[in-house]
Design an enzyme around this catalytic site. Structure first.
Site, short mmCIF file in Angstrom:
data_model
loop_
_atom_site.label_atom_id
_atom_site.label_comp_id
_atom_site.label_asym_id
_atom_site.label_seq_id
_atom_site.Cartn_x
_atom_site.Cartn_y
_atom_site.Cartn_z
N HIS A 144 -18.64 -8.97 2.36
CA HIS A 144 -17.84 -8.29 3.39
C HIS A 144 -16.47 -8.96 3.52
O HIS A 144 -15.43 -8.27 3.58
CB HIS A 144 -18.60 -8.36 4.72
CG HIS A 144 -17.83 -7.85 5.90
ND1 HIS A 144 -18.00 -6.58 6.41
CD2 HIS A 144 -16.90 -8.45 6.69
CE1 HIS A 144 -17.20 -6.42 7.45
NE2 HIS A 144 -16.53 -7.54 7.65
N GLU A 145 -16.45 -10.28 3.54
CA GLU A 145 -15.17 -11.00 3.70
C GLU A 145 -14.30 -10.86 2.46
O GLU A 145 -13.08 -10.70 2.57
CB GLU A 145 -15.44 -12.47 4.01
CG GLU A 145 -16.25 -12.73 5.27
CD GLU A 145 -15.68 -12.04 6.50
OE1 GLU A 145 -14.45 -11.81 6.55
OE2 GLU A 145 -16.47 -11.73 7.41
N GLU A 224 -13.37 -2.41 9.45
CA GLU A 224 -14.69 -3.04 9.36
C GLU A 224 -15.68 -2.16 8.61
O GLU A 224 -16.50 -2.65 7.83
CB GLU A 224 -15.22 -3.38 10.75
CG GLU A 224 -14.52 -4.53 11.43
CD GLU A 224 -14.55 -5.79 10.60
OE1 GLU A 224 -15.64 -6.15 10.09
OE2 GLU A 224 -13.50 -6.43 10.46
#
Length: 290
Positions: A144-145, A224
């Site tokens: 995700h990062e 996100e």
């Protein structure tokens, strides 16, 4: 909520400081010497708006290291650190970006990515994340990062913030000039901006700044969803990211410093100012992915 407000105030503070410097240098008097010079004001607003946003971006990585107490993994000291570095490297190669710096910080479950450039970013995970999640779940969080970095989210958010700042600076000074002109109607003795101008612009810088923050937070929430989807693509399946989010939903996310709060894996529960969507919505979006 306090963490989100502090994040908003960081950028606002930079713009206000630049505004004070401009006042001291007499820029406002130049803009209003012979009536409001809209062209000059727009140029001033662009410099102020994007200047504050880009300063925040350029100092994001060193500030993050200092404020979160990140320990950079220069040379892995154990198997866990080696695994984290190798996982970041694997995803960075898949995403086609340079190898980010990798770090660990003390605290409850959380992680973040930051940096001004895709090829010189930072990925940091907390000790709480490592101790409360399975390796597959931590791998999904790292994905995700890395997706945030590959998507250019730091730069995108900076551009959006810069546009919002520009509108705030421009509108506050136009309205400030109108208010000052109304209050000093018929006064021929004084030239240049008066107290009405200064008070109005300061108040509107703050009020409009918070309205702009609501818009920026909305864009952040959409970002996100994309990073969650990016993690699923990097891993080749979506279940690990769903599991990681489910796990986060049952934990208390660690508080991140304001400088990196919006880049964390989990955010606050506020409505308008929240930089992250509710966990349930993120899971539903992943489940709906094909």
């Amino acid at each position: 909520m306090k963490r989100i407000v502090l994040f908003v105030l960081t950028n606002l503070a930079i713009v206000l400081v630049l505004g004070i410097v401009a006042n001291l240098l007499g820029v406002n008097r130049y803009l209003t010497a012979n009536g409001l010079n809209l062209g000059a004001l727009l140029g001033f607003a662009l410099i102020m708006g994007f200047g504050g946003a880009f300063i925040s971006l350029l100092i994001s990585k060193p500030v993050a290291k200092w404020s979160a107490g990140v320990q950079i993994i220069e040379q892995p000291r154990n198997a866990d650190e080696a695994w984290i570095v190798n996982t970041v490297r694997k995803f960075a190669d898949q995403a086609g970006i340079g190898m980010p710096e990798v770090g660990i910080f003390e605290g409850e479950p959380n992680a973040f990515a930051t940096g001004a450039f895709k090829n010189s970013a930072l990925v940091a995970v907390s000790t709480g994340l490592l101790s409360n999640m399975t390796r597959e779940e931590v791998e999904a969080v790292i994905g995700h990062e890395v997706a945030h970095i590959a998507n250019g989210d730091m730069v995108t958010m900076t551009l959006i913030q810069g546009v919002m700042n520009t509108f705030v600076v421009f509108l506050s000074r136009v309205i400030g000039y109108a208010v000052d002109s109304f209050l000093r109607k018929g006064d021929q003795e004084n030239s240049g901006p008066g107290i009405g101008y200064y008070v109005t612009t300061i108040v509107l810088d703050i009020v409009l700044g918070f309205l702009a923050a609501i818009i920026v937070a909305w864009f952040s929430r959409q970002r996100e969803f994309r990073a969650d989807a990016g993690a699923a693509q990097l891993m080749g399946r979506k279940q690990p990211m769903i599991n990681a989010l489910s796990r986060l939903g049952g934990l208390t996310p660690g508080e991140l410093p304001k400088s990196v709060a919006a880049m964390g894996i989990a955010g606050g529960i506020g409505q308008l100012f929240s930089t992250h969507p509710p966990i349930e919505e993120r899971i539903a979006a992943l489940q709906a992915m094909r």
